[in-house]
Motif scaffolding. Structure first.
Motif, PDB file in Angstrom:
ATOM      1  N   THR A   1     -13.004   5.245   6.071  1.00 45.91           N
ATOM      2  CA  THR A   1     -11.997   4.217   5.785  1.00 45.91           C
ATOM      3  C   THR A   1     -11.418   3.653   7.077  1.00 45.91           C
ATOM      4  OG1 THR A   1     -11.453   5.301   3.685  1.00 45.91           O
ATOM      5  CG2 THR A   1      -9.828   3.764   4.582  1.00 45.91           C
TER       6      THR A   1
ATOM      7  N   HIS B   1     -13.214   8.365  -1.655  1.00 48.14           N
ATOM      8  CA  HIS B   1     -13.728   7.085  -1.185  1.00 48.14           C
ATOM      9  C   HIS B   1     -14.197   6.257  -2.371  1.00 48.14           C
ATOM     10  CE1 HIS B   1     -16.276   4.169   0.939  1.00 48.14           C
ATOM     11  NE2 HIS B   1     -15.467   4.398   1.958  1.00 48.14           N
TER      12      HIS B   1
ATOM     13  N   THR C   1     -14.043  10.896   4.107  1.00 48.26           N
ATOM     14  CA  THR C   1     -13.504   9.715   3.432  1.00 48.26           C
ATOM     15  C   THR C   1     -12.533   8.964   4.328  1.00 48.26           C
ATOM     16  OG1 THR C   1     -13.791  10.583   1.191  1.00 48.26           O
ATOM     17  CG2 THR C   1     -11.990   9.006   1.516  1.00 48.26           C
TER      18      THR C   1
ATOM     19  N   ILE D   1      -3.138   3.041   2.145  1.00 52.19           N
ATOM     20  CA  ILE D   1      -4.057   2.627   3.210  1.00 52.19           C
ATOM     21  C   ILE D   1      -3.812   1.180   3.639  1.00 52.19           C
ATOM     22  CG2 ILE D   1      -6.473   2.247   3.830  1.00 52.19           C
ATOM     23  CD1 ILE D   1      -5.716   5.187   3.829  1.00 52.19           C
TER      24      ILE D   1
ATOM     25  N   ILE E   1      -9.709   5.109  -2.113  1.00 54.22           N
ATOM     26  CA  ILE E   1      -9.457   4.452  -0.836  1.00 54.22           C
ATOM     27  C   ILE E   1     -10.784   4.037  -0.213  1.00 54.22           C
ATOM     28  CG2 ILE E   1      -7.292   5.680  -0.452  1.00 54.22           C
ATOM     29  CD1 ILE E   1      -8.742   7.507   1.498  1.00 54.22           C
ATOM     30  N   GLY E   2     -10.704   3.223   0.818  1.00 54.84           N
ATOM     31  CA  GLY E   2     -11.905   2.747   1.487  1.00 54.84           C
ATOM     32  C   GLY E   2     -11.648   1.382   2.086  1.00 54.84           C
TER      33      GLY E   2
END
Length: 355
Positions: free
Chosen positions: A326, A231, A322, A205, A194-195
């Motif tokens: 995000t 991340h 993380t 996300i 994710i990020g």
């Protein structure tokens, strides 16, 4: 990481899938450290995408192409004469693999074969990092992490395609690359990345962000499934470290590698959605009836002891850090902030002064 980044300065790096989420972060990082980057990929698939937000078409040599087109791929790689290759091009979504299994298998298997064959025919490549997925493992949903020598397999078409891509890689490694002392080749397995900058459909996300942006409800299919969230900079730092080591000691570092978070960094899908809503400051979450849902794994985590011990690679951010990073990235961009500025800020935070 300074020593790792320095090896790429002024060197030619070829990336497949550079218009995607992870690929765009990788291309941007390598551009910033002074690499000569060529990307080969389909056009960015969504109107809002990280590739465009970072204006990468002006920063790297951008080739629009399909990895299933061997002639175009081989010609592009051969003409560029790269020393480093990162293969990220893929159909990367489990649910899409059910609706379009042919595209999934052809892209993830034949496309990977085409890349391996192009590298095999190249006289310039010294280091290949071939990215697959943690979903390549035969998932029996046990409580400990999968190791690189555990059985491969996959129930859904996406997972099966990634297991098959790993088998293809292993064959090429043993049949062709092991006899070439000038090249190191490795497969890299990571998942649930994710990020900021991910706008794909059917990922928690970006689904949360789209719902928040449009003031609609975030619906969760499998709210209590756990994932080893990490991340995007975690696996990318691993891929770069691996490429660096392959370049300097190809035979020692060739093979398969896992890159994942600590097994303590586990949260449910609902946890992640709730945290994103809290950080961004608005949004609402509801749980869907799961009666008609397609099969998706509930538990899968990686054992990364090999990367810890042989590459000295460890994740840097907790799951809390993380999710903070995000949410901050998306909140900034949704509020009109510059994507490149927040990306540089997070690179500097993660690498403790990136550039």
């Amino acid at each position: 990481m300074k020593e790792v980044f320095n090896v790429f300065k002024g060197r030619r790096v070829f990336i497949t899938g550079h218009t995607g989420f992870k690929g765009s972060w990788l291309a941007y990082m390598l551009h910033r450290v002074g690499a000569d980057v060529t990307g080969f990929s389909l056009s960015a698939s969504r109107e809002k995408n990280n590739f465009s937000l970072l204006a990468l078409d002006k920063k790297v040599n951008h080739i629009i192409g399909d990895v299933r087109d061997f002639s175009h791929l081989n010609e592009s790689l051969t003409k560029f004469q790269p020393e480093f290759v990162f293969h990220l091009a893929a159909q990367a979504l489990v649910r899409t693999s059910y609706s379009d299994p042919v595209d999934t298998f052809s892209t993830n298997i034949q496309g990977s074969i085409n890349l391996l064959e192009s590298v095999r025919q190249s006289n310039s490549v010294r280091s290949l990092v071939y990215i697959t997925s943690d979903k390549c493992y035969e998932n029996v949903e046990w409580i400990w992490g999968y190791r690189e020598n555990d059985p491969l397999g996959g129930r859904d078409p996406y997972s099966a395609s990634k297991a098959a891509a790993e088998i293809v890689f292993s064959s090429y490694e043993k049949s062709f690359f092991n006899s070439n002392p000038k090249i190191g080749v490795a497969s890299a397995r990571a998942g649930n990345v994710i990020g900021g900058g991910d706008w794909a459909l059917d990922r928690i996300i970006p689904d949360c962000v789209r719902a928040i942006e449009s003031d609609t409800t975030i619906f969760l299919r499998n709210p209590f499934s756990t994932r080893p969230w990490q991340h995007v900079l975690e696996p990318l730092s691993g891929y770069l470290t691996l490429a660096f080591n392959l370049y300097h000691n190809p035979k020692k570092y060739s093979g398969a590698w896992n890159f994942g978070p600590s097994t303590q960094e586990i949260k449910t899908v609902k946890d992640v959605a709730d945290i994103m809503v809290k950080h961004i400051g608005k949004g609402r979450v509801e749980i869907l009836n799961s009666a008609n849902n397609i099969h998706e794994a509930n538990l899968l985590q990686l054992n990364c002891d090999k990367a810890h011990q042989l590459l000295n690679w460890y994740p840097r951010w907790t799951v809390g850090e993380t999710l903070d990073a995000t949410a901050i990235w998306y909140k900034s961009v949704l509020n009109g902030g510059d994507a490149e500025e927040i990306t540089i800020s997070q690179l500097n935070a993660y690498f403790r002064s990136f550039i």
